[in-house]
Design a protein around this motif. Structure first.
Motif, mmCIF file in Angstrom:
data_model
loop_
_atom_site.group_PDB
_atom_site.id
_atom_site.type_symbol
_atom_site.label_atom_id
_atom_site.label_comp_id
_atom_site.label_asym_id
_atom_site.label_seq_id
_atom_site.Cartn_x
_atom_site.Cartn_y
_atom_site.Cartn_z
ATOM 1 N N GLN A 117 -1.980 64.270 -184.757
ATOM 2 C CA GLN A 117 -2.379 63.142 -185.597
ATOM 3 C C GLN A 117 -3.744 62.583 -185.183
ATOM 4 O O GLN A 117 -4.550 62.182 -186.036
ATOM 5 N N GLU A 118 -4.021 62.579 -183.885
ATOM 6 C CA GLU A 118 -5.277 62.003 -183.413
ATOM 7 C C GLU A 118 -6.485 62.814 -183.859
ATOM 8 O O GLU A 118 -7.494 62.274 -184.318
ATOM 9 N N SER A 119 -6.383 64.143 -183.688
ATOM 10 C CA SER A 119 -7.513 65.005 -184.061
ATOM 11 C C SER A 119 -7.454 65.464 -185.508
ATOM 12 O O SER A 119 -8.374 66.099 -186.019
ATOM 13 N N LYS A 120 -6.309 65.156 -186.144
ATOM 14 C CA LYS A 120 -6.083 65.587 -187.521
ATOM 15 C C LYS A 120 -6.248 67.109 -187.663
ATOM 16 O O LYS A 120 -6.861 67.618 -188.596
ATOM 17 N N THR A 121 -5.682 67.830 -186.699
ATOM 18 C CA THR A 121 -5.732 69.295 -186.723
ATOM 19 C C THR A 121 -4.329 69.860 -186.532
ATOM 20 O O THR A 121 -3.445 69.203 -185.963
ATOM 21 N N VAL A 122 -4.153 71.056 -187.009
ATOM 22 C CA VAL A 122 -2.894 71.784 -186.792
ATOM 23 C C VAL A 122 -3.069 72.654 -185.562
ATOM 24 O O VAL A 122 -3.953 73.515 -185.512
ATOM 25 N N GLU A 123 -2.259 72.420 -184.558
ATOM 26 C CA GLU A 123 -2.333 73.192 -183.319
ATOM 27 C C GLU A 123 -1.498 74.456 -183.456
ATOM 28 O O GLU A 123 -0.464 74.472 -184.127
ATOM 29 N N ARG A 124 -1.961 75.479 -182.791
ATOM 30 C CA ARG A 124 -1.286 76.772 -182.867
ATOM 31 C C ARG A 124 -0.824 77.204 -181.480
ATOM 32 O O ARG A 124 -1.487 76.921 -180.477
ATOM 33 N N TYR A 125 0.310 77.905 -181.460
ATOM 34 C CA TYR A 125 0.812 78.478 -180.207
ATOM 35 C C TYR A 125 0.483 79.958 -180.201
ATOM 36 O O TYR A 125 0.818 80.689 -181.137
ATOM 37 N N GLU A 126 -0.202 80.409 -179.163
ATOM 38 C CA GLU A 126 -0.618 81.809 -179.071
ATOM 39 C C GLU A 126 0.252 82.544 -178.056
ATOM 40 O O GLU A 126 0.595 82.005 -176.997
ATOM 41 N N HIS A 127 0.583 83.788 -178.388
ATOM 42 C CA HIS A 127 1.404 84.587 -177.474
ATOM 43 C C HIS A 127 1.126 86.067 -177.700
ATOM 44 O O HIS A 127 0.484 86.450 -178.687
ATOM 45 N N LEU A 128 1.608 86.896 -176.783
ATOM 46 C CA LEU A 128 1.454 88.336 -176.932
ATOM 47 C C LEU A 128 2.203 88.817 -178.168
ATOM 48 O O LEU A 128 3.316 88.364 -178.447
ATOM 49 N N ARG A 129 1.591 89.727 -178.876
ATOM 50 C CA ARG A 129 2.245 90.306 -180.047
ATOM 51 C C ARG A 129 3.505 91.052 -179.641
ATOM 52 O O ARG A 129 4.523 90.994 -180.338
ATOM 53 N N TYR A 130 3.447 91.761 -178.531
ATOM 54 C CA TYR A 130 4.573 92.562 -178.061
ATOM 55 C C TYR A 130 5.163 91.929 -176.803
ATOM 56 O O TYR A 130 4.610 92.089 -175.714
ATOM 57 N N PRO A 131 6.283 91.206 -176.918
ATOM 58 C CA PRO A 131 6.901 90.619 -175.728
ATOM 59 C C PRO A 131 7.249 91.717 -174.712
ATOM 60 O O PRO A 131 7.946 92.676 -175.056
ATOM 61 N N PRO A 132 6.746 91.605 -173.478
ATOM 62 C CA PRO A 132 6.918 92.706 -172.528
ATOM 63 C C PRO A 132 8.261 92.743 -171.815
ATOM 64 O O PRO A 132 8.657 93.784 -171.303
ATOM 65 N N LYS A 133 8.954 91.616 -171.770
ATOM 66 C CA LYS A 133 10.179 91.561 -170.987
ATOM 67 C C LYS A 133 11.223 92.542 -171.502
ATOM 68 O O LYS A 133 11.558 92.556 -172.686
#
Length: 266
Positions: free
Chosen positions: A69-85
């Motif tokens: 709300q403060e920056s008026k931006t949509v934040e994104r969560y980044e992760h590996l495309r291929y989960p290695p576990k």
């Protein structure tokens, strides 16, 4: 959790290989070993596999997860495309084309899972395939589980549903060959009974008939768990080429007669 080994024999199927591998990587079973056997392909298979292997540690994706709300931006969560576990990819290149039976034997002899299977490099496992097949093995104290499938065309369009019979030796092996495309079995069967016959075309038919004759316990999972691709003549390879169909049918017919003889003599 028991490891599952999935062998992927591949010869000149580079266009389908990444989709096949994705379908294994994103299974809901937690511990999977993937062993790809490149049987001296003459297309871009080696390059495709190199790119896929590199993508496992480098490709990243993201999704929208929060409105700030403060920056008026949509934040994104980044992760590996291929989960290695819980995932391990091993690639083996044959220096010369040895055929499907030899490719299968290379893979299964290197496998370490309690359960194992193979999938053609142009086919696709549906997301719960391995967990539902493994559950069938464990709940029924079985050695070999097999499921139904969709037959799809080159573009992945469903042509028909292929429903298999519940296991009965006569229904499964004495009429025609009605198991073995979408399957999972105990790795120890190879230690006890042997490996694939490299001199014939219907390697799986012969191997699984040998399992059955030697007392393996089979269970049918009545659910579609894989997409099995058929090709037009221009893209058909190995057993699916027109020149090999007659040999395949002749040798499979001989295996049906072997099964009938075994049943008659029991």
């Amino acid at each position: 959790m028991n490891r599952i080994s999935v062998i992927v024999p591949s010869y000149n199927q580079c266009g389908y290989l990444p989709i096949c591998l994705d379908s294994i990587w994103f299974q809901d079973w937690p511990e999977i070993e993937i062993i790809v056997i490149n049987d001296a392909s003459t297309d871009a298979t080696r390059d495709v596999l190199d790119k896929y292997e590199n993508a496992l540690s480098s490709d990243r994706v993201s999704y929208a997860c929060n409105y700030n709300q403060e920056s008026k931006t949509v934040e994104r969560y980044e992760h590996l495309r291929y989960p290695p576990k819980g995932r391990n990819l091993r690639i083996i290149h044959h220096s010369e084309n040895k055929g499907l039976g030899a490719a299968l034997n290379t893979g299964f002899q290197k496998s370490t899972g309690k359960y194992c299977t193979f999938i053609a490099s142009d086919d696709v496992l549906l997301p719960s395939a391995l967990s539902e097949l493994a559950s069938g093995l464990e709940k029924n104290n079985a050695d070999f589980a097999y499921a139904d499938m969709h037959i799809v065309d080159d573009k992945g369009r469903i042509l028909r549903k292929f429903l298999l019979p519940d296991y009965d030796f006569e229904e499964t092996f004495c009429r025609w060959y009605f198991c073995g495309i979408c399957k999972l079995y105990r790795r120890e069967l190879h230690d006890r009974i042997g490996y694939y016959n490299e001199t014939i075309k219907p390697q799986d038919h012969e191997m699984f008939l040998r399992f059955a004759i030697n007392g393996a316990r089979f269970i049918h999972i009545p659910k579609v768990l894989a997409n099995v691709r058929i090709h037009d003549n221009e893209r058909a390879i190995d057993n699916h080429t027109p020149e090999n169909w007659n040999t395949l049918y002749k040798e499979s017919s001989a295996l049906v007669m072997q099964a009938r003889k075994y049943l008659d003599e029991k």
